[in-house]
Design a protein around this motif. Structure first.
Motif, PDB file in Angstrom:
ATOM      1  N   ARG A 168       0.816  -1.229   0.000  1.00  0.00           N
ATOM      2  CA  ARG A 168       0.000   0.000   0.000  1.00  0.00           C
ATOM      3  C   ARG A 168       0.843   1.269   0.000  1.00  0.00           C
ATOM      4  O   ARG A 168       0.301   2.370  -0.039  1.00  0.00           O
ATOM      5  CB  ARG A 168      -0.856   0.050   1.271  1.00  0.00           C
ATOM      6  N   TYR A 169       2.171   1.117   0.142  1.00  0.00           N
ATOM      7  CA  TYR A 169       3.005   2.290   0.419  1.00  0.00           C
ATOM      8  C   TYR A 169       4.252   2.361  -0.462  1.00  0.00           C
ATOM      9  O   TYR A 169       4.661   1.359  -1.049  1.00  0.00           O
ATOM     10  CB  TYR A 169       3.492   2.237   1.881  1.00  0.00           C
ATOM     11  N   GLY A 170       4.864   3.549  -0.444  1.00  0.00           N
ATOM     12  CA  GLY A 170       6.233   3.674  -0.935  1.00  0.00           C
ATOM     13  C   GLY A 170       7.137   3.148   0.165  1.00  0.00           C
ATOM     14  O   GLY A 170       6.960   3.492   1.339  1.00  0.00           O
ATOM     15  N   SER A 201       7.802   2.642   5.649  1.00  0.00           N
ATOM     16  CA  SER A 201       6.932   3.168   4.590  1.00  0.00           C
ATOM     17  C   SER A 201       6.860   4.689   4.612  1.00  0.00           C
ATOM     18  O   SER A 201       7.012   5.320   5.665  1.00  0.00           O
ATOM     19  CB  SER A 201       5.527   2.591   4.759  1.00  0.00           C
ATOM     20  N   ILE A 202       6.630   5.242   3.436  1.00  0.00           N
ATOM     21  CA  ILE A 202       6.479   6.696   3.304  1.00  0.00           C
ATOM     22  C   ILE A 202       5.061   7.073   3.717  1.00  0.00           C
ATOM     23  O   ILE A 202       4.088   6.467   3.271  1.00  0.00           O
ATOM     24  CB  ILE A 202       6.713   7.140   1.844  1.00  0.00           C
ATOM     25  N   ILE A 203       4.959   8.073   4.572  1.00  0.00           N
ATOM     26  CA  ILE A 203       3.678   8.656   4.978  1.00  0.00           C
ATOM     27  C   ILE A 203       3.516   9.965   4.208  1.00  0.00           C
ATOM     28  O   ILE A 203       4.508  10.552   3.790  1.00  0.00           O
ATOM     29  CB  ILE A 203       3.709   8.879   6.513  1.00  0.00           C
ATOM     30  N   ARG A 205       3.807  13.031   3.817  1.00  0.00           N
ATOM     31  CA  ARG A 205       4.462  14.320   4.090  1.00  0.00           C
ATOM     32  C   ARG A 205       5.830  14.289   3.427  1.00  0.00           C
ATOM     33  O   ARG A 205       6.625  13.392   3.711  1.00  0.00           O
ATOM     34  CB  ARG A 205       4.686  14.549   5.599  1.00  0.00           C
ATOM     35  N   TYR A 206       6.094  15.284   2.596  1.00  0.00           N
ATOM     36  CA  TYR A 206       7.355  15.316   1.850  1.00  0.00           C
ATOM     37  C   TYR A 206       7.959  16.714   1.894  1.00  0.00           C
ATOM     38  O   TYR A 206       7.228  17.709   1.788  1.00  0.00           O
ATOM     39  CB  TYR A 206       7.104  15.000   0.366  1.00  0.00           C
ATOM     40  N   ILE A 207       9.269  16.783   2.014  1.00  0.00           N
ATOM     41  CA  ILE A 207      10.007  18.022   1.737  1.00  0.00           C
ATOM     42  C   ILE A 207      10.878  17.687   0.530  1.00  0.00           C
ATOM     43  O   ILE A 207      11.687  16.741   0.580  1.00  0.00           O
ATOM     44  CB  ILE A 207      10.865  18.459   2.937  1.00  0.00           C
TER      45      ILE A 207
HETATM   46  C1  G1P Z   1       0.758   7.555  -1.801  1.00  0.00           C
HETATM   47  C2  G1P Z   1       2.203   7.330  -2.252  1.00  0.00           C
HETATM   48  C3  G1P Z   1       2.871   6.282  -1.369  1.00  0.00           C
HETATM   49  C4  G1P Z   1       2.765   6.664   0.089  1.00  0.00           C
HETATM   50  C5  G1P Z   1       1.297   6.917   0.470  1.00  0.00           C
HETATM   51  C6  G1P Z   1       1.185   7.469   1.878  1.00  0.00           C
HETATM   52  O1  G1P Z   1       0.030   6.383  -2.081  1.00  0.00           O
HETATM   53  O2  G1P Z   1       2.207   6.932  -3.605  1.00  0.00           O
HETATM   54  O3  G1P Z   1       4.229   6.156  -1.723  1.00  0.00           O
HETATM   55  O4  G1P Z   1       3.317   5.649   0.900  1.00  0.00           O
HETATM   56  O5  G1P Z   1       0.687   7.873  -0.423  1.00  0.00           O
HETATM   57  O6  G1P Z   1      -0.142   7.559   2.262  1.00  0.00           O
HETATM   58  P1  G1P Z   1      -1.590   6.391  -2.158  1.00  0.00           P
HETATM   59  O7  G1P Z   1      -2.073   6.330  -0.730  1.00  0.00           O
HETATM   60  O8  G1P Z   1      -1.991   7.640  -2.854  1.00  0.00           O
HETATM   61  O9  G1P Z   1      -1.953   5.149  -2.907  1.00  0.00           O
END
Ligand code: G1P
Length: 286
Positions: A168-170, A201-203, A205-207
């Motif tokens: 589900r995540y990066g 996993s990436i949440i 919020r990005y800089i």
């Molecule tokens: C997006 C990003 C993903 C990230 C996630 C955080 O995914 O593509 O990398 O981990 O948000 O919520 P999405 O939730 O839009 O599928």
């Protein structure tokens, strides 16, 4: 010296198909957590991190979202006459400047950020996904600003997830990790659990450094047949350092109904005016 950050981007063009029928005509980012729309939490988090320019990447049918941050002249007048200062303060637009542009086709998060290229110019900037609501003091983006001062480059918020959820995540391919800041040597968008390089996993919020646009412009399609922000970010590694910050706080995935419900409860329990009564009410459901 890390480039200062004045601008934040809010990609809000998504359709909200996981929230039908509620999201049929109402933007999902306008759904309330207790009594404040999700998007307002994100804007306030950015403002508290020192940001003064806010750009919404919207789509058809999302005009109410931009209206929400304008003056509601009659309402303000009525609240003033009634002497309801608290309600008045809650509806005033944030200090700073609001901008919006349209993402005309739903081509993915990377494409949404690409729509902000002219707005951003050659500056570092922040991206906030309102679906990821974070209960934290200081706010998550402010914590990230602190980390950014230390390490510069691209910084994201991150947290460990159960391995079965990596799809589900990066996900970060971690090169170095001191328990707070993790430096990545690569990133993978939504990997299968068996192939994920880690569970960090990436949440939302990005800089980001403006160099990201060089890669986004290629419009390469990735996971889910979408132009992924993660893929372009991965390509900047080597040129620009990439760090994930394990922020202090709790994140709620308000892009699904269970996370949304939990956020409503958690934020209500935090409130002095509501917390005790909600706690009492919940006893009836055990
Ligand atoms: C997006 C990003 C993903 C990230 C996630 C955080 O995914 O593509 O990398 O981990 O948000 O919520 P999405 O939730 O839009 O599928």
């Amino acid at each position: 010296m890390a480039k200062p950050i004045h601008k934040a981007i809010f990609p809000v063009a998504g359709r909200g198909t996981r929230f039908l029928p509620a999201a049929k005509v109402l933007a999902k980012e306008m759904f309330p957590i207790v009594d404040k729309p999700l998007i307002q939490y994100a804007v306030e988090e950015a403002r508290d991190a020192g940001i003064g320019e806010f750009l919404f990447i919207t789509s058809r049918g999302k005009a109410a979202l931009v209206d929400h941050f304008d003056h509601a002249v009659e309402l303000e007048q009525a609240l003033r006459e009634r002497g309801d200062e608290k309600a008045l303060q809650s509806v005033l637009p944030p200090s700073g400047r609001i901008f919006s542009t349209r993402q005309q086709e739903p081509l993915g998060l990377g494409h949404a950020v690409l729509c902000a290229r002219e707005f951003v110019g050659d500056e570092a900037f922040a991206v906030l996904l309102a679906d990821d609501l974070i209960l934290a003091e200081p706010g998550c983006l402010k914590q990230m600003m602190g980390a950014y001062e230390e390490v510069g480059g691209n910084v994201v918020a991150c947290e460990d997830v159960p391995r079965e959820l990596t799809c589900r995540y990066g996900i970060l391919d971690v090169a170095k990790d001191d328990g707070r800041l993790a430096r990545a040597r690569g990133l993978v968008e939504k990997p299968d659990p068996a192939e994920a390089p880690s569970t960090l996993s990436i949440i939302g919020r990005y800089i980001l450094q403006p160099e990201i646009f060089r890669y986004l412009e290629r419009r390469e399609v990735g996971a889910g047949n979408e132009i992924q922000l993660t893929d372009s970010l991965a390509r900047t590694i080597g040129e620009i350092p990439f760090h994930g910050l394990r922020f202090q706080g709790k994140r709620f995935d308000c892009g699904n109904n269970l996370g949304f419900l939990e956020a409503n409860l958690a934020f209500a329990l935090e409130r002095q005016d509501l917390g005790p009564r909600v706690r009492e009410m919940l006893k009836g459901y055990r």
